[in-house]
Write an enzyme that holds these catalytic residues in place. Structure first.
Site, PDB file in Angstrom:
ATOM      1  N   CYS A 219      95.004-117.036  54.066  1.00  0.00           N
ATOM      2  CA  CYS A 219      94.718-116.904  52.635  1.00  0.00           C
ATOM      3  C   CYS A 219      93.684-117.947  52.206  1.00  0.00           C
ATOM      4  O   CYS A 219      92.809-117.654  51.379  1.00  0.00           O
ATOM      5  CB  CYS A 219      95.993-117.052  51.805  1.00  0.00           C
ATOM      6  SG  CYS A 219      97.040-115.587  51.779  1.00  0.00           S
TER       7      CYS A 219
ATOM      8  N   ASP B 272      87.398-115.898  65.818  1.00  0.00           N
ATOM      9  CA  ASP B 272      88.552-116.741  66.155  1.00  0.00           C
ATOM     10  C   ASP B 272      88.048-118.131  66.535  1.00  0.00           C
ATOM     11  O   ASP B 272      87.062-118.272  67.251  1.00  0.00           O
ATOM     12  CB  ASP B 272      89.343-116.116  67.309  1.00  0.00           C
ATOM     13  CG  ASP B 272      90.722-116.727  67.432  1.00  0.00           C
ATOM     14  OD1 ASP B 272      91.707-116.030  67.153  1.00  0.00           O
ATOM     15  OD2 ASP B 272      90.829-117.916  67.806  1.00  0.00           O
TER      16      ASP B 272
ATOM     17  N   HIS C  12      97.840-111.071  51.031  1.00  0.00           N
ATOM     18  CA  HIS C  12      98.761-111.659  51.994  1.00  0.00           C
ATOM     19  C   HIS C  12      99.832-110.659  52.386  1.00  0.00           C
ATOM     20  O   HIS C  12     100.690-110.311  51.603  1.00  0.00           O
ATOM     21  CB  HIS C  12      99.412-112.925  51.431  1.00  0.00           C
ATOM     22  CG  HIS C  12     100.325-113.589  52.421  1.00  0.00           C
ATOM     23  ND1 HIS C  12      99.862-114.434  53.398  1.00  0.00           N
ATOM     24  CD2 HIS C  12     101.666-113.487  52.607  1.00  0.00           C
ATOM     25  CE1 HIS C  12     100.878-114.838  54.133  1.00  0.00           C
ATOM     26  NE2 HIS C  12     101.988-114.278  53.679  1.00  0.00           N
TER      27      HIS C  12
ATOM     28  N   HIS D 293     100.059-114.257  58.702  1.00  0.00           N
ATOM     29  CA  HIS D 293      99.246-113.402  57.824  1.00  0.00           C
ATOM     30  C   HIS D 293      98.674-112.350  58.758  1.00  0.00           C
ATOM     31  O   HIS D 293      97.974-112.700  59.724  1.00  0.00           O
ATOM     32  CB  HIS D 293      98.157-114.240  57.141  1.00  0.00           C
ATOM     33  CG  HIS D 293      97.237-113.479  56.218  1.00  0.00           C
ATOM     34  ND1 HIS D 293      96.944-113.907  54.928  1.00  0.00           N
ATOM     35  CD2 HIS D 293      96.503-112.352  56.402  1.00  0.00           C
ATOM     36  CE1 HIS D 293      96.084-113.065  54.361  1.00  0.00           C
ATOM     37  NE2 HIS D 293      95.800-112.112  55.244  1.00  0.00           N
TER      38      HIS D 293
ATOM     39  N   HIS E 221      96.943-110.085  61.142  1.00  0.00           N
ATOM     40  CA  HIS E 221      95.579-110.130  61.691  1.00  0.00           C
ATOM     41  C   HIS E 221      95.504-109.293  62.943  1.00  0.00           C
ATOM     42  O   HIS E 221      96.427-109.261  63.744  1.00  0.00           O
ATOM     43  CB  HIS E 221      95.125-111.570  61.965  1.00  0.00           C
ATOM     44  CG  HIS E 221      96.086-112.366  62.793  1.00  0.00           C
ATOM     45  ND1 HIS E 221      97.226-112.907  62.266  1.00  0.00           N
ATOM     46  CD2 HIS E 221      96.067-112.702  64.099  1.00  0.00           C
ATOM     47  CE1 HIS E 221      97.885-113.558  63.215  1.00  0.00           C
ATOM     48  NE2 HIS E 221      97.205-113.433  64.352  1.00  0.00           N
TER      49      HIS E 221
ATOM     50  N   HIS F 228      93.420-108.901  66.334  1.00  0.00           N
ATOM     51  CA  HIS F 228      92.449-109.506  67.253  1.00  0.00           C
ATOM     52  C   HIS F 228      91.600-108.395  67.858  1.00  0.00           C
ATOM     53  O   HIS F 228      92.137-107.381  68.328  1.00  0.00           O
ATOM     54  CB  HIS F 228      93.153-110.182  68.435  1.00  0.00           C
ATOM     55  CG  HIS F 228      94.015-111.347  68.100  1.00  0.00           C
ATOM     56  ND1 HIS F 228      93.617-112.647  68.308  1.00  0.00           N
ATOM     57  CD2 HIS F 228      95.279-111.424  67.614  1.00  0.00           C
ATOM     58  CE1 HIS F 228      94.599-113.469  67.963  1.00  0.00           C
ATOM     59  NE2 HIS F 228      95.618-112.758  67.544  1.00  0.00           N
TER      60      HIS F 228
HETATM   61  P1  5GP Z   1      98.295-115.184  66.650  1.00  0.00           P
HETATM   62  O1  5GP Z   1      98.851-115.972  67.804  1.00  0.00           O
HETATM   63  O2  5GP Z   1      99.011-115.497  65.368  1.00  0.00           O
HETATM   64  O3  5GP Z   1      98.180-113.714  66.938  1.00  0.00           O
HETATM   65  O4  5GP Z   1      96.799-115.631  66.535  1.00  0.00           O
HETATM   66  C1  5GP Z   1      96.321-116.568  65.612  1.00  0.00           C
HETATM   67  C2  5GP Z   1      94.873-116.780  65.947  1.00  0.00           C
HETATM   68  O5  5GP Z   1      94.273-117.455  64.854  1.00  0.00           O
HETATM   69  C3  5GP Z   1      94.635-117.645  67.188  1.00  0.00           C
HETATM   70  O6  5GP Z   1      93.869-116.927  68.134  1.00  0.00           O
HETATM   71  C4  5GP Z   1      93.897-118.871  66.643  1.00  0.00           C
HETATM   72  O7  5GP Z   1      92.888-119.330  67.508  1.00  0.00           O
HETATM   73  C5  5GP Z   1      93.327-118.370  65.330  1.00  0.00           C
HETATM   74  N1  5GP Z   1      93.206-119.392  64.308  1.00  0.00           N
HETATM   75  C6  5GP Z   1      94.160-120.269  63.903  1.00  0.00           C
HETATM   76  N2  5GP Z   1      93.705-121.071  62.931  1.00  0.00           N
HETATM   77  C7  5GP Z   1      92.420-120.684  62.691  1.00  0.00           C
HETATM   78  C8  5GP Z   1      91.414-121.137  61.780  1.00  0.00           C
HETATM   79  O8  5GP Z   1      91.597-122.066  60.984  1.00  0.00           O
HETATM   80  N3  5GP Z   1      90.214-120.495  61.820  1.00  0.00           N
HETATM   81  C9  5GP Z   1      89.981-119.468  62.686  1.00  0.00           C
HETATM   82  N4  5GP Z   1      88.767-118.907  62.639  1.00  0.00           N
HETATM   83  N5  5GP Z   1      90.903-119.015  63.551  1.00  0.00           N
HETATM   84  C10 5GP Z   1      92.108-119.614  63.563  1.00  0.00           C
HETATM   85 ZN    ZN Z   2      98.044-115.214  53.815  1.00  0.00          ZN
END
Ligand code: 5GP
Ligand code: ZN
Length: 120
Positions: A11, A34, A50, A105, A107, A109
């Site tokens: 957010c 990422d 959100h 939140h 997302h 990939h």
């Molecule tokens: P999850 O494990 O929740 O599926 O993936 C979270 C992803 O968010 C990870 O690949 C991590 O590198 C990325 N990430 C976490 N914090 C940040 C941030 O502040 N900026 C960006 N651009 N990516 C982030």
């Molecule tokens: Zn959020």
């Protein structure tokens, strides 16, 4: 459910309070690189509102989720993924602790580019 969670890192990225390398932005969706890529191309697609995870998605999100998924192939090519079928990309949506979700939140990939990748 509130549109924004003040404690949520994505957010804050949507609000511009934390910088990101933007790939795409429209009224409902933000796409950014990422920070810790697993593959030569690795970006994240998030709804601006959100939504904690895929577990919270319902019929009211059909249009939003459809738009994110139909946007993914175009952005993948624009970001340097090689064309199907030799190239392609991987779409991952970690959901919940046992699904490996770290940021609460929703997302998506999108990863691609020549292998080997760091993960996956
Ligand atoms: P999850 O494990 O929740 O599926 O993936 C979270 C992803 O968010 C990870 O690949 C991590 O590198 C990325 N990430 C976490 N914090 C940040 C941030 O502040 N900026 C960006 N651009 N990516 C982030
Ligand atoms: Zn959020």
């Amino acid at each position: 459910m509130s549109a924004h969670d003040p404690n949520c890192i994505f957010c804050k990225i949507v609000a511009g309070q934390i910088p990101s390398k933007k790939v795409h932005e429209d009224e409902d969706i933000l796409v950014f690189h990422d920070i810790n890529p697993w593959a030569p191309v690795h970006f994240l697609m998030v709804p601006k509102q959100h939504i904690a995870s895929m577990a919270q998605v319902g019929p009211e999100h059909e249009r939003l989720m459809g738009r994110m998924l139909t946007l993914a192939p175009r952005l993948a090519l624009e970001q340097g993924c090689n064309p199907y079928p030799e190239g392609g990309f991987r779409i991952v949506c970690n959901t919940g602790a046992e699904g490996g979700q770290e940021v609460q939140h929703l997302h998506i990939h999108v990863m691609g580019g020549p292998r080997p990748w760091l993960r996956g």
